[in-house]
Design a protein around this motif. Sequence first.
Motif, PDB file in Angstrom:
ATOM      1  N   LYS A  52       1.555  -7.733  24.509  1.00  0.00           N
ATOM      2  CA  LYS A  52       2.397  -8.770  23.915  1.00  0.00           C
ATOM      3  C   LYS A  52       1.984 -10.158  24.375  1.00  0.00           C
ATOM      4  CE  LYS A  52       6.486  -5.887  23.146  1.00  0.00           C
ATOM      5  NZ  LYS A  52       7.920  -5.663  23.482  1.00  0.00           N
ATOM      6  N   PHE A  53       1.554 -10.287  25.639  1.00  0.00           N
ATOM      7  CA  PHE A  53       1.106 -11.588  26.145  1.00  0.00           C
ATOM      8  C   PHE A  53      -0.093 -12.102  25.345  1.00  0.00           C
ATOM      9  CE2 PHE A  53      -1.743 -14.027  28.873  1.00  0.00           C
ATOM     10  CZ  PHE A  53      -0.903 -15.059  29.286  1.00  0.00           C
ATOM     11  N   ALA A  54      -1.050 -11.196  25.081  1.00  0.00           N
ATOM     12  CA  ALA A  54      -2.238 -11.619  24.334  1.00  0.00           C
ATOM     13  C   ALA A  54      -1.920 -11.866  22.869  1.00  0.00           C
ATOM     14  CB  ALA A  54      -3.340 -10.570  24.473  1.00  0.00           C
ATOM     15  N   LEU A  55      -1.132 -10.979  22.255  1.00  0.00           N
ATOM     16  CA  LEU A  55      -0.839 -11.117  20.824  1.00  0.00           C
ATOM     17  C   LEU A  55       0.054 -12.313  20.530  1.00  0.00           C
ATOM     18  CD1 LEU A  55      -0.277  -7.355  19.918  1.00  0.00           C
ATOM     19  CD2 LEU A  55      -2.211  -8.780  19.261  1.00  0.00           C
ATOM     20  N   SER A  56       0.909 -12.679  21.484  1.00  0.00           N
ATOM     21  CA  SER A  56       1.778 -13.836  21.269  1.00  0.00           C
ATOM     22  C   SER A  56       1.016 -15.149  21.275  1.00  0.00           C
ATOM     23  CB  SER A  56       2.875 -13.871  22.344  1.00  0.00           C
ATOM     24  OG  SER A  56       2.284 -14.034  23.632  1.00  0.00           O
ATOM     25  N   ARG A  57      -0.176 -15.166  21.833  1.00  0.00           N
ATOM     26  CA  ARG A  57      -0.970 -16.389  21.916  1.00  0.00           C
ATOM     27  C   ARG A  57      -2.141 -16.408  20.925  1.00  0.00           C
ATOM     28  NH1 ARG A  57       1.652 -15.590  26.362  1.00  0.00           N
ATOM     29  NH2 ARG A  57       2.202 -17.301  27.772  1.00  0.00           N
ATOM     30  N   LEU A  58      -2.198 -15.368  20.099  1.00  0.00           N
ATOM     31  CA  LEU A  58      -3.285 -15.300  19.121  1.00  0.00           C
ATOM     32  C   LEU A  58      -2.708 -15.091  17.727  1.00  0.00           C
ATOM     33  CD1 LEU A  58      -5.983 -13.022  20.816  1.00  0.00           C
ATOM     34  CD2 LEU A  58      -6.223 -15.431  20.259  1.00  0.00           C
ATOM     35  N   PRO A  59      -3.271 -15.725  16.714  1.00  0.00           N
ATOM     36  CA  PRO A  59      -2.839 -15.435  15.340  1.00  0.00           C
ATOM     37  C   PRO A  59      -3.308 -14.046  14.907  1.00  0.00           C
ATOM     38  CG  PRO A  59      -4.674 -16.959  15.318  1.00  0.00           C
ATOM     39  CD  PRO A  59      -4.280 -16.794  16.757  1.00  0.00           C
ATOM     40  N   ARG A  60      -2.584 -13.454  13.928  1.00  0.00           N
ATOM     41  CA  ARG A  60      -2.896 -12.096  13.485  1.00  0.00           C
ATOM     42  C   ARG A  60      -4.308 -11.998  12.906  1.00  0.00           C
ATOM     43  NH1 ARG A  60       0.541  -8.041  11.964  1.00  0.00           N
ATOM     44  NH2 ARG A  60       1.823  -8.937  13.609  1.00  0.00           N
ATOM     45  N   SER A  61      -4.805 -13.068  12.290  1.00  0.00           N
ATOM     46  CA  SER A  61      -6.135 -13.035  11.685  1.00  0.00           C
ATOM     47  C   SER A  61      -7.237 -12.895  12.722  1.00  0.00           C
ATOM     48  CB  SER A  61      -6.365 -14.306  10.859  1.00  0.00           C
ATOM     49  OG  SER A  61      -6.256 -15.454  11.689  1.00  0.00           O
ATOM     50  N   LYS A  62      -6.973 -13.351  13.941  1.00  0.00           N
ATOM     51  CA  LYS A  62      -8.000 -13.296  14.977  1.00  0.00           C
ATOM     52  C   LYS A  62      -7.808 -12.143  15.953  1.00  0.00           C
ATOM     53  CE  LYS A  62      -8.823 -18.293  14.967  1.00  0.00           C
ATOM     54  NZ  LYS A  62      -8.861 -19.525  15.779  1.00  0.00           N
ATOM     55  N   SER A  63      -6.744 -11.396  15.793  1.00  0.00           N
ATOM     56  CA  SER A  63      -6.447 -10.347  16.780  1.00  0.00           C
ATOM     57  C   SER A  63      -6.333  -8.978  16.128  1.00  0.00           C
ATOM     58  CB  SER A  63      -5.145 -10.685  17.505  1.00  0.00           C
ATOM     59  OG  SER A  63      -4.074 -10.754  16.572  1.00  0.00           O
ATOM     60  N   SER A  64      -7.131  -8.735  15.100  1.00  0.00           N
ATOM     61  CA  SER A  64      -7.025  -7.456  14.396  1.00  0.00           C
ATOM     62  C   SER A  64      -7.393  -6.274  15.295  1.00  0.00           C
ATOM     63  CB  SER A  64      -7.920  -7.477  13.156  1.00  0.00           C
ATOM     64  OG  SER A  64      -9.259  -7.738  13.525  1.00  0.00           O
ATOM     65  N   VAL A  65      -8.454  -6.433  16.089  1.00  0.00           N
ATOM     66  CA  VAL A  65      -8.888  -5.341  16.973  1.00  0.00           C
ATOM     67  C   VAL A  65      -7.840  -5.073  18.044  1.00  0.00           C
ATOM     68  CG1 VAL A  65     -10.665  -4.601  18.586  1.00  0.00           C
ATOM     69  CG2 VAL A  65     -11.307  -5.891  16.550  1.00  0.00           C
TER      70      VAL A  65
END
Length: 758
Positions: free
Chosen positions: A269-282
């Motif tokens: 959650k820490f990483a996904l909250s700071r990244l947009p969905r388009s850049k965090s697909s993996v």
Amino acid sequence: MDGRAPRIKNRAPAAYQITAEQLLRDAQERQESQFRAPRQRVEDFEELHEYRGRKREEFEKRIRQTRGNIKEWLQYANWEASQNEFPRSRSVFERALDVDGRSVKLWLSYSEMELKARNVQHARNLFDRAVTLLPRVDQLWYKYVYLEELLQNVPGARQVFERWMQWEPDDKAWQAYIKLEVRYQEYDRASAIYERWVAVRPEPRVWVKWGKFEEERANLTKAREVFQQALEFFGDEEEQIEKAQAVFSAFAKMETRLKEYERARVIYKFALSRLPRSKSSVLYAAYTKFEKQHGTRSTLESTVLGKRRIQYEEELSHDGRNYDVWFDYARLEEGALTELREEGATSEEEEQAINRIREIYEKAVAQVPPGNEKRFWRRYIFLWLDYALFEEIETKDYERARQIYQTAIKLVPHKIFTFAKLWLLFAQFEVRRLDLPAARKILGAGIGMCPKEALFKGYIQLELELREFDRVRTIYEKYMEWDPTNSSAWIKFAELESQLEDFARTRGIFELGISQPSLSMPEILWKAYIDFETEEGEREKARSLYERLIKLSGHVKVWISYALFEGEAIPVPRAEREDDDEDDDEEKEVKMAEGSLEIARQVFKRGYEDLRAKDLKSERVAILEVWKSFEEKHGTPADVAKVQEMFPIVSLKRVYDPETDTHVEDWVMVFKDDERESNPTSFKFLQMAHAWKAKGKKAMPTFGGGADGKADGEGDKEKEKDEDADATKSKSKSKGRVRDNSDDEGSDVASSHGGDDD
């Protein structure tokens, strides 16, 4: 002379012309044979010294001419080493290094020569000089380290690595250094090397490697410290977090393996909250997989897997016998099991996934089709097969897989129908378990309970692969007893005996086959028997088979095949063939026995007369066509003309059709020999009309009733064109033979010259 080319006064061609081919041939004939130096044997030391001196002079001359060619230097030095003149060899290598001291190949060859001569210290000195001069060539460092480790000089190898690491080489070099320390269980040293490595290259993959290393050696506190240092190094900026996604994923997976699920969830959650969905697909895909395994009920229902499960359960609640949905449901859970294993799930999680799959399969196979019609069971039986294969391949529970096969066999109503695939897969399972008696027992039970062609073929193929030919013969005998009308089975049985070179049994099988009162396709069995005798060179036996087949059928194709067989060459009998043992690798040509053209003509004649006696006109034309082609290939023009004379004359006649109660026009074939015997007067008249037509007459008298032909020449031409077009469509037309029709629709006379000459 002014340098110009002389003028050519006579430009006429020479009386004797010389071709380029002749020039090449003359040049080849005048070419002298290549000189080959004689072989010399050294008998004493004086000759040896003389030989060595001569070779050295040759080498010295060559390196003087091509000083920069390292290949010449290497040949010189290696030759000196082959003569055990190591000081001289070293001298040559050193001279070569003076020419090109940066040649890696030269340094490697030099060190290899010293190692072959067991001069280890010399080799060490060479590697030391080489890495000092060429520190960026990794191959020299690897060779140096390998030498030290081969000599069990681990401190020396470590010292070489330290010198190498000062040049900050690529990742493979660091990894090799770490593997060296791990091989000698120096884990603290390896951890220190990782620390130096990330200081030189602070990339995410290096941090991940370091963390996994600490986890593998069960130093979990240190592993967490490594990952925390990595996250502190990359910071909280979006670009840095995007770059460090691999670190976050590895950190979370480590916590998952340690069953610290809340820690792993916080990291994701820490990483996904700071990244947009388009850049965090993996990273999001990894988080989804994590929630599938360890999430709560609410999170599981939000994942794709949960949605698909709900969808399948809903569809099956409406129709429990929708087997396609059961297949998809089982594949979904098997895919989830594969993903669990790839992610390194615990044994408890894996066992839960396996139990879930088993529960689905048990529910699926409980939906027995209604009634005893095979079309309802076709999809259902594959559920049992997939279930058994899952237990065999995925869970390795072989006893459970065996029970599944046995239950499926008991469930199928074999007295009404059966599934050969079920029996065969069960037998193949026992073969994989190295239990051949059980496999044979299964197939035998299947054949005894519900014999089927696929079962016989599968059992035969199994025994053939095991090279149990006696068993194969027994199965074929049972096969023939069950279905004696199967021509293909008789052929396969005979081919087996032929491959085993038991030709007496082969002939016996063929004889049994053709003696059956009813066969599915007797023609292929007869053809296979005749082809076998032909390949064996037994012309008399093949001729006897043709005679027997003619008595049975008398078909035109049999006569044609018989005649062509008599005219073609076949191999000589096997007993007369010469064995050539000298050249086993080359294919030896089989001697051929020439056929008899006269006997072939006699067969054609017999066939024609037989078909004539049966009043089969189309078949007579067919055999005449083949006979004509045969004579064009093997005979004389007189023979061709003789056959051509036997072709019929095609004419258009009006005949009465009792079905329609009208007169219709139909093409008829009039054979000369038939007409000559039955009605010689009209035949003579037909010949005269034919000759008159050939002279180009534009009008012909009409005979018989119903003639309404045109009187003028133009009308005749139009009528002739129409009738020629109809003749082309006639089923009785013959290739290569021209035909004509009369000017009048009711005429009994027609020409065989293909129409008027005008």
